[in-house]
Design an enzyme around this catalytic site. Structure first.
Site, PDB file in Angstrom:
ATOM      1  N   GLY A   2       0.761  -1.251   0.000  1.00 45.64           N
ATOM      2  CA  GLY A   2       0.000   0.000   0.000  1.00 45.64           C
ATOM      3  C   GLY A   2       0.783   1.288   0.000  1.00 45.64           C
ATOM      4  CD  GLU A  53       0.791  -9.067   1.801  1.00 46.88           C
ATOM      5  OE1 GLU A  53      -0.153  -8.373   1.371  1.00 46.88           O
ATOM      6  OE2 GLU A  53       0.633  -9.986   2.604  1.00 46.88           O
ATOM      7  N   PRO A  54       4.655  -4.955  -0.778  1.00 43.86           N
ATOM      8  CG  PRO A  54       6.820  -4.126  -0.964  1.00 43.86           C
ATOM      9  CD  PRO A  54       6.021  -5.224  -0.322  1.00 43.86           C
ATOM     10  N   GLY A  55       3.663  -3.475  -3.841  1.00 41.75           N
ATOM     11  CA  GLY A  55       3.629  -3.662  -5.284  1.00 41.75           C
ATOM     12  C   GLY A  55       4.028  -2.357  -5.946  1.00 41.75           C
ATOM     13  NE  ARG A  56      -0.305   2.260  -6.071  1.00 45.52           N
ATOM     14  CZ  ARG A  56      -1.456   2.234  -6.772  1.00 45.52           C
ATOM     15  NH1 ARG A  56      -1.549   2.870  -7.902  1.00 45.52           N
ATOM     16  NH2 ARG A  56      -2.501   1.571  -6.305  1.00 45.52           N
ATOM     17  NE  ARG A  99      -3.242   2.782 -11.507  1.00 49.18           N
ATOM     18  CZ  ARG A  99      -3.193   3.981 -10.991  1.00 49.18           C
ATOM     19  NH1 ARG A  99      -2.655   4.968 -11.672  1.00 49.18           N
ATOM     20  NH2 ARG A  99      -3.652   4.207  -9.786  1.00 49.18           N
ATOM     21  CE1 TYR A 143      -9.006   1.164  -9.623  1.00 44.72           C
ATOM     22  CE2 TYR A 143      -7.190   1.414 -11.163  1.00 44.72           C
ATOM     23  CZ  TYR A 143      -7.975   0.615 -10.360  1.00 44.72           C
ATOM     24  OH  TYR A 143      -7.724  -0.724 -10.285  1.00 44.72           O
ATOM     25  CB  CYS A 155     -15.893   3.669 -30.170  1.00 44.51           C
ATOM     26  SG  CYS A 155     -15.019   3.277 -31.666  1.00 44.51           S
ATOM     27  CE1 TYR A 191      -1.914  -3.631  -8.629  1.00 40.97           C
ATOM     28  CE2 TYR A 191      -0.924  -1.563  -7.921  1.00 40.97           C
ATOM     29  CZ  TYR A 191      -1.298  -2.864  -7.661  1.00 40.97           C
ATOM     30  OH  TYR A 191      -1.050  -3.419  -6.432  1.00 40.97           O
TER      31      TYR A 191
HETATM   32  N1  LLP Z   1      -1.433  -6.942  -0.491  1.00 39.39           N
HETATM   33  C1  LLP Z   1      -2.747  -7.083  -0.742  1.00 39.39           C
HETATM   34  C2  LLP Z   1      -3.522  -8.025   0.061  1.00 39.39           C
HETATM   35  C3  LLP Z   1      -3.352  -6.340  -1.773  1.00 39.39           C
HETATM   36  O1  LLP Z   1      -4.652  -6.472  -2.012  1.00 39.39           O
HETATM   37  C4  LLP Z   1      -2.572  -5.443  -2.551  1.00 39.39           C
HETATM   38  C5  LLP Z   1      -3.168  -4.653  -3.646  1.00 39.39           C
HETATM   39  C6  LLP Z   1      -1.203  -5.334  -2.254  1.00 39.39           C
HETATM   40  C7  LLP Z   1      -0.672  -6.089  -1.215  1.00 39.39           C
HETATM   41  C8  LLP Z   1      -0.290  -4.419  -3.011  1.00 39.39           C
HETATM   42  O2  LLP Z   1      -0.652  -3.094  -2.884  1.00 39.39           O
HETATM   43  P1  LLP Z   1       0.328  -1.940  -3.390  1.00 39.39           P
HETATM   44  O3  LLP Z   1       1.590  -2.010  -2.551  1.00 39.39           O
HETATM   45  O4  LLP Z   1       0.608  -2.165  -4.804  1.00 39.39           O
HETATM   46  O5  LLP Z   1      -0.431  -0.696  -3.142  1.00 39.39           O
HETATM   47  N2  LLP Z   1      -5.299  -1.620  -9.648  1.00 39.39           N
HETATM   48  C9  LLP Z   1      -5.253  -0.601  -8.617  1.00 39.39           C
HETATM   49  C10 LLP Z   1      -4.571  -1.101  -7.365  1.00 39.39           C
HETATM   50  C11 LLP Z   1      -5.193  -2.363  -6.799  1.00 39.39           C
HETATM   51  C12 LLP Z   1      -4.512  -2.843  -5.549  1.00 39.39           C
HETATM   52  C13 LLP Z   1      -5.027  -4.174  -5.141  1.00 39.39           C
HETATM   53  N3  LLP Z   1      -4.386  -4.756  -3.998  1.00 39.39           N
HETATM   54  C14 LLP Z   1      -4.579   0.647  -9.185  1.00 39.39           C
HETATM   55  O6  LLP Z   1      -4.253   0.661 -10.360  1.00 39.39           O
HETATM   56  O7  LLP Z   1      -4.412   1.628  -8.469  1.00 39.39           O
END
Ligand code: LLP
Length: 432
Positions: free
Chosen positions: A238, A287-290, A326, A330, A356, A385
């Protein structure tokens, strides 16, 4: 920080010019920087170094094999949400034993597969799921390692579609119910209570919601450790990234400026949260993604047409909402810059795709230097994403993906061939 910058007026990723990549591989084109991925991973790792910890990259944000391999080579585990993602970990050369398996809808087949690969932990989202895992583990004569996802009912103050930690959301088990669930889970023969998990939302730009959630959950984790000997606490992902000043934030000096002062950094995140986490003497998972992949990628696109209607100036580009959804989904902001720096007059521009639908709009009335047919533009902060949410709407092929390292670049996913879009489809036998 990231590795996209102008060098002699041309946008580069590390040591490679974006123009040269498009010349070779066409557009639209995703381009990722290995160095940015590594730096982001290492920054988090350093900030958490006082604790025994495991970073599980949320591969839902970017599951390209080359990107994943860059991270697994640095010791990253993965946060996975499907059997497909676990298979991808293996294909990328990652270690399933460093993976957690999350998601509210795990199927029997996925659970059996995850068990067979020795997953580190299931992040369990409901009691029926717990019973299902117990039953499948029993059949396989195993004990399934689990962490139950606590919903701490803390508002993450982010976009409503990516808030997950309140009782309005479908995720986890309510905070108050957790002790009862662990007590029942402890009686299940094929369950090993290994941890506790939470995740309150994505793109959090302030540390406070994390701090509130950790303060609420840490005493619970301590009690569960004392009672059931759990060994880890996962505080989810997050951490938000810079979207608005994305280009400027590639320059280390920018981080000393006033507008950068409030940005959530790994240092702030760790300094605020660790005092509540260290006394637990639990392994920490995040659990970082973004945070890792977001600013490590851009989407490059070519202007096909410019057009002026009544009041508006439109640039129609060869990327569309199927490539980067995105903004349409969003209303999210991506900074858009010309690949060749331009001194042309700044004009309020709508940059749109060719699909379209009015929603197929990357930005509205954005002041950017006037663009012309054939110009290249780059949408920044598209590493998370981006490609993973792309599709073939309008029978548009999936774009290619390039990974750069220093002066080297390589295709880590070929552009899809149009005829491959309908592979597996057929007409019906009665249609002759
Ligand atoms: N852990 C869990 C349980 C999650 O549901 C998520 C993201 C993450 C970790 C990773 O979150 P991050 O570090 O990336 O913020 N498609 C959307 C974002 C969806 C996030 C879903 N869960 C966007 O484009 O903003």
């Amino acid at each position: 920080m990231h590795d996209f910058r102008y060098v002699r007026g041309r946008l580069q990723c590390e040591g490679v010019s974006i123009e040269s990549l498009v010349k070779k591989h066409g557009s639209p084109l995703y381009v990722y920087s290995s160095n940015t991925l590594s730096n982001n991973f290492n920054k988090l790792k350093d900030a958490l170094s006082s604790l025994d910890h495991l970073i599980c990259f949320a591969m839902k944000s970017n599951s390209n094999l080359g990107v994943m391999r860059t991270l697994s080579d640095l010791g990253s585990g993965f946060d996975t949400v499907s059997g497909g993602e676990i298979k991808r970990v293996i294909a990328a050369g990652g270690n399933p034993r460093k993976c957690v398996f999350a998601g509210v809808g795990k199927t029997e087949e996925e659970i059996a597969f995850a068990l067979s690969k020795g997953i580190y932990s299931f992040n369990v989202e409901s009691e029926p799921e717990l019973l299902r895992i117990n039953r499948i583990a029993g059949k396989l004569k195993q004990k399934a390692p689990v962490a139950i996802r606590v919903n701490p009912n803390v508002d993450a103050k982010t976009h409503k579609k990516i808030t997950t930690g309140t009782y309005e959301n479908k995720f986890g088990i309510a905070f108050e119910k957790i002790p009862g669930v662990y007590a029942r889970a402890a009686k299940l023969k094929h369950i090993r209570l290994r941890g506790l998990q939470m995740h309150i939302g994505s793109q959090l730009t302030q540390v406070k919601p994390f701090a509130d959630a950790v303060k609420k959950v840490a005493p619970l984790a301590a009690r569960l450790k004392a009672k059931y000997n759990i060994e880890f606490l996962s505080i989810g992902g997050g951490i938000g990234i810079v979207y608005e000043n994305a280009l400027a934030s590639g320059n280390p000096d920018w981080w000393n400026r006033k507008e950068a002062r409030n940005i959530l950094t790994p240092e702030k995140y760790a300094a605020t949260l660790l005092p509540n986490l260290e006394p637990l003497e639990l392994k920490l998972l995040i659990e970082p993604g973004r945070f890792i992949s977001g600013n490590a990628g851009i989407l490059v696109s070519r202007v096909e047409y410019v057009k002026q209607t009544g009041k508006k100036y439109f640039a129609i580009v060869d990327a569309a909402m199927n490539d980067l959804i995105r903004p349409a989904f969003y209303e999210s902001y991506h900074e858009i810059v010309p690949v060749k720096q331009s001194k042309k007059r700044v004009i309020a521009t709508d940059i749109v795709g060719g699909i379209c639908e009015t929603g197929d709009t990357f930005c509205k009335d954005r002041p950017i230097p006037r663009v012309s047919e054939g110009d290249l533009i780059a949408m920044l902060s598209a590493g998370a994403y981006g490609f993973v949410m792309a599709g073939t709407y309008n029978t548009r092929p999936m774009p290619a993906e390039i990974l750069v390292k220093g002066r080297k670049s390589t295709v880590v996913r070929k552009r899809q061939k149009i005829k491959d879009i309908w592979v597996g489809e057929s007409t019906a036998p009665w249609q002759k």
